[in-house]
Write a protein that holds these residues in place. Sequence first.
Motif, mmCIF file in Angstrom:
data_model
loop_
_atom_site.group_PDB
_atom_site.id
_atom_site.type_symbol
_atom_site.label_atom_id
_atom_site.label_comp_id
_atom_site.label_asym_id
_atom_site.label_seq_id
_atom_site.Cartn_x
_atom_site.Cartn_y
_atom_site.Cartn_z
ATOM 1 N N GLY A 162 30.139 -6.025 -61.976
ATOM 2 C CA GLY A 162 28.848 -5.350 -62.033
ATOM 3 C C GLY A 162 29.003 -3.877 -61.723
ATOM 4 N N TRP A 163 29.328 -3.573 -60.477
ATOM 5 C CA TRP A 163 29.459 -2.181 -60.051
ATOM 6 C C TRP A 163 30.717 -1.529 -60.608
ATOM 7 N N ASN A 182 26.979 3.768 -62.698
ATOM 8 C CA ASN A 182 27.130 2.333 -62.943
ATOM 9 C C ASN A 182 27.557 1.578 -61.689
ATOM 10 N N ASN A 183 27.893 2.305 -60.624
ATOM 11 C CA ASN A 183 28.205 1.670 -59.352
ATOM 12 C C ASN A 183 26.904 1.340 -58.632
ATOM 13 N N ASN A 200 34.767 -7.870 -64.447
ATOM 14 C CA ASN A 200 33.465 -7.231 -64.325
ATOM 15 C C ASN A 200 32.798 -7.704 -63.042
ATOM 16 N N THR A 229 33.773 -2.077 -63.773
ATOM 17 C CA THR A 229 34.236 -2.834 -64.934
ATOM 18 C C THR A 229 35.523 -2.209 -65.447
ATOM 19 N N TYR A 258 21.383 -3.790 -56.051
ATOM 20 C CA TYR A 258 22.815 -3.492 -56.063
ATOM 21 C C TYR A 258 23.553 -4.787 -56.375
ATOM 22 N N GLU A 259 24.831 -4.684 -56.704
ATOM 23 C CA GLU A 259 25.566 -5.869 -57.173
ATOM 24 C C GLU A 259 25.521 -7.015 -56.158
ATOM 25 N N TRP A 297 25.342 -3.834 -69.830
ATOM 26 C CA TRP A 297 26.412 -4.732 -69.419
ATOM 27 C C TRP A 297 25.882 -5.697 -68.356
ATOM 28 N N LYS A 298 26.693 -6.672 -68.022
ATOM 29 C CA LYS A 298 26.280 -7.707 -67.073
ATOM 30 C C LYS A 298 26.410 -7.188 -65.642
ATOM 31 N N TYR A 299 25.357 -7.397 -64.862
ATOM 32 C CA TYR A 299 25.302 -6.865 -63.502
ATOM 33 C C TYR A 299 24.456 -7.813 -62.655
ATOM 34 N N MET A 344 22.285 -4.984 -66.891
ATOM 35 C CA MET A 344 21.962 -3.669 -66.344
ATOM 36 C C MET A 344 21.911 -2.700 -67.518
#
Length: 757
Positions: free
Chosen positions: A182-183, A681-682, A180, A185, A634-635, A230-232, A213
Motif C-alpha cells: 500500500g504505502w 503514495n506513502n 505491494n 510498491t 493510512y495503510e 493501486w491497491k491500498y 487508492m
Amino acid sequence: MNRSMIRIVALVLITASIAFAQNRRTLTTADYDRATKMLAPALNGLVVGGNADATWLPDGRFWYVRTTLTGTENVVIDPVKKTRDVVATPPTGGQRAGAGGAGARGGGGGRGGRGGLAITKTCGPNVTGVAGAPTPSMSPDGSKALFICDWNLWVRDVATGKDRQLTTDGAKNFGYATSNAGWTTSTGAALSWSPDGKKIATQQQDERNVGDMYLVETPVKGGHPVLREWKYPLPGDPVVAMISRVIIDVDTGKMVRLQMQPDFHRAMSEDDIDMGEYLWSPDGSRLGFVSSDRFHKWSTAKVADTATGVVRTLFTETEKTHVQTRVQWQILWQSNEVLWYSQREDTAQMYLYDLNSGQLKNRVTSGVGPITRIAKIDQPTRTMWYEAVGKEKGQDPYFTHLYKVGLDGKNNVSLTPDNGTHTVQISPDGKYVIDTFSQPDVAPETTLRDGTTGALIMPLEKADISKLLATGWKPPMQIKMMAADGKREIYGMLFRPTNFDPNKKYPIINNAYPGPQSGSVGSRAFTAARGDKQALAELGFIVVSIDGTGTPNRSKSFTDSYFGAMGRDNTIPDQIAGMKELAKKYPWIDIDKAAIWGHSGGGFITADALLRAPYNDFFKVGISESGNHDQRQYEDDWGERYQGPLVKNPDGTDNYTIEATQSQATGLKGHLFLIHGTMDNNVPPYNTLLVADALIKANKDFDLLLIPNSGHGYTPANYVMRRRWDYFVKYLLDAEPPNNYVIPDAPAGGARGGGGK
C-alpha cells in the motif's frame, strides 16, 4: 463618541501599528546565508578520514585506503607484527568483510541482486499503479534474471538474452512475486533464490478485492490530469492482501504450492513482505519461513519440504501488543538449531531452539540492553558476535557496541568498550575487529582489537575535523531528561546557534518523530549535519530532538508505552516534560516560546500537539509535514500493529476516532502550518486534507501548502525548508524573514540540502 474622537482613536491605532512594524526585527539575507552554511552539503566534505574500509588478505593482513587532507594512500596492516606500511600499490586478492563481518544466514540463497541488467520487454500496468520497466532479480551466479511482466514471472537467460515465461496463471491483482504494502510498491520481484540458483521461493499475492487508492497528477506541462490507481488496504477493511507461498523450479517451471492456508501480507520486522524471513537449507530441500497474523499478535516459525510442499510448525511467538523483530531469525542447518529474537522478557534477546523438536534449548544473550544485530556466527566454535545497545554503564543507552557470546549463552565478552557508538568489521576468521567509534560531539576513531578478548591491538585512524571547526561549527549537546512519568530517563540532542550568548533568551523548537518504529534523534554517530537542525538554530533558536517513550532500542515496555493511544499520547507528554526540564536547567531557553515540527509521523505529532488539550497550551507554533493524521486513512499494517484492531462503537465511532488529529480541530490556539505533497503514495494527502476540512468547519485560521506532484519526500525540498525557516522566524521569533530567500540546490558545491525526517 463624536467623529473627532473616532479620528483620534483611529490615528493612535495606526501610529501604534506602524511603530510595532518598525520595531519588529528583520532577518537579513546574511542571516540566512549563515544558516545554509550549516547544511550537510557545505559541511560533510570537511570531515576527513577516520575510517578504514578493510580488504582482508589470505595471510591475515589487511589493507585499506586512507584519506588525508592532501589525498589518499594505501595502508597495509599486519595484526600479528602490529606494523603499518604505506604502499604505492595495494596487494592483490583478499576479501571484504564489510561492516559487521560475514554471517551467512540459513545456508545461503537470498533475494538476489538488483540492477546491472536492463529489461526492455514491454509490460502492462503492475502493482505500482504506474507504467515502468520491470526490475530484475539476479540468480546467485548471475546467469539468470527473473522479472514480473503482466502479473507473471519471466526468466531471462543472461548469456543468450532469451526470455521464457515461468508462470502462466497470474492475473491482475493476483500476480506472482508482486510486492505491494500500500504505502510502498515495487516493480521488482519479491522472491528468494535457493543457494544453487535452481529454485525460488515466492508468493502469489491476492489483492483482487482489496480497496483502491487514487492520486491525480497535476498536468503542469499541459494535457489531461493523470490518475494513479493501486491497491491500498486500510485498517478495518474486510479484505486485505493475502499471499499463497510457492516454490518454483526455474529450469522446468514446476511449481510446488506449500500445503497451508494463505498468509496475511505481513512480516515480523515492518509493514511489507520481508524476503529475509525465507531461509534455505544448503541443498535447497527445505525452506524456513514465518507466518504472522493480521494484527501481529503472533508469529509462527515453520519449515517446508520444497519437493512436496509439506509444512511443519516449529513454535509460535505471541505478544499482548504486537510481535516485532529487529534481528532476523536464523537456521543453523548444520546443527539443526534455530536462533530466534524475542522480547518476551521485556529486553530483546536471542534464543536457541531445536530445529527438529521446536523446543527451546537456552537463551543466548542476556542482561540489560537489547540485541540489535547478529554480526557473525562461527558454527564450528559455536560463537556469535552481536551488536547491542544499553549494556555499557555510564554511556548513552543508544550507543551500539559489539559483543561475543557462546551459543550456550556463556562467556559473554564486551569487545568495544570505548565510550561511543561503534561500527565494526570482523575478520573472516573472527580473530580481529576493526572498530570505528564516535559520539555526536566526538570525531570518529578507528582501532584494531582482538576478536576474542576485545583487547586493543593498535590504533588505526582518527578523523581530521580541523576544516570543519574552522567554519565555526559547533557540535550538538547530548541531553538526558526524565520522561513524563518521572521514572524513566529519556535522551536527545540540543542545538545552539554558533554565536550563542548565554545571557540571551532563545525560543525552543522540537523536531520530533514519535515512533514507534524509530525515534527523533537517529544515529548517535558523529556527523557534521543532522538535517537542518543546526541551520535552524543559526537563525536564533534552540533546537532539540528527544527520543521519548514509545520509541525503539530500549525495552519492550518502553516501546509499547502508548500502544493503542497513538494520538492521545504519541510521546507528546515526554517531549513537553523534557523541554520544561531543559528550561529549568538552562535559563537561556525561553520555554514560553515553544514550537514543534516534524515529517510523516512527526507531522502527525506536530498537528496533534497544536490541537489537543492540554498540549495546545504549551506549543505556540507547529509545522506539520505529510502527517498520517488518521490511521484509518493510512495503510492497514501500521495502524493495526501499533493501534490495534479497529473496533466499532455503538455510536458509530471507533477506537481510532479519538486518536485522529481532525477530531481535535476546535482546540487549535497557536499557528499551524500544514504541508503535503499531492502525489504522496506513502501517506496520502487526504490525511492532511481531513485536518484542513475540520479546521475550516471549526472556523480556525491555519496555513496550508500543497506541493503539486510531490511525493512523501518533497520536491523541491529546499523550498519547503525555506518556508519552514520563514514560518518559525515570523511566528516564534517575532521577526520578519528576508523576502523569497533561495536556499541553493548545492550549497558550497555539494548536493541538495536536507531537513526533516
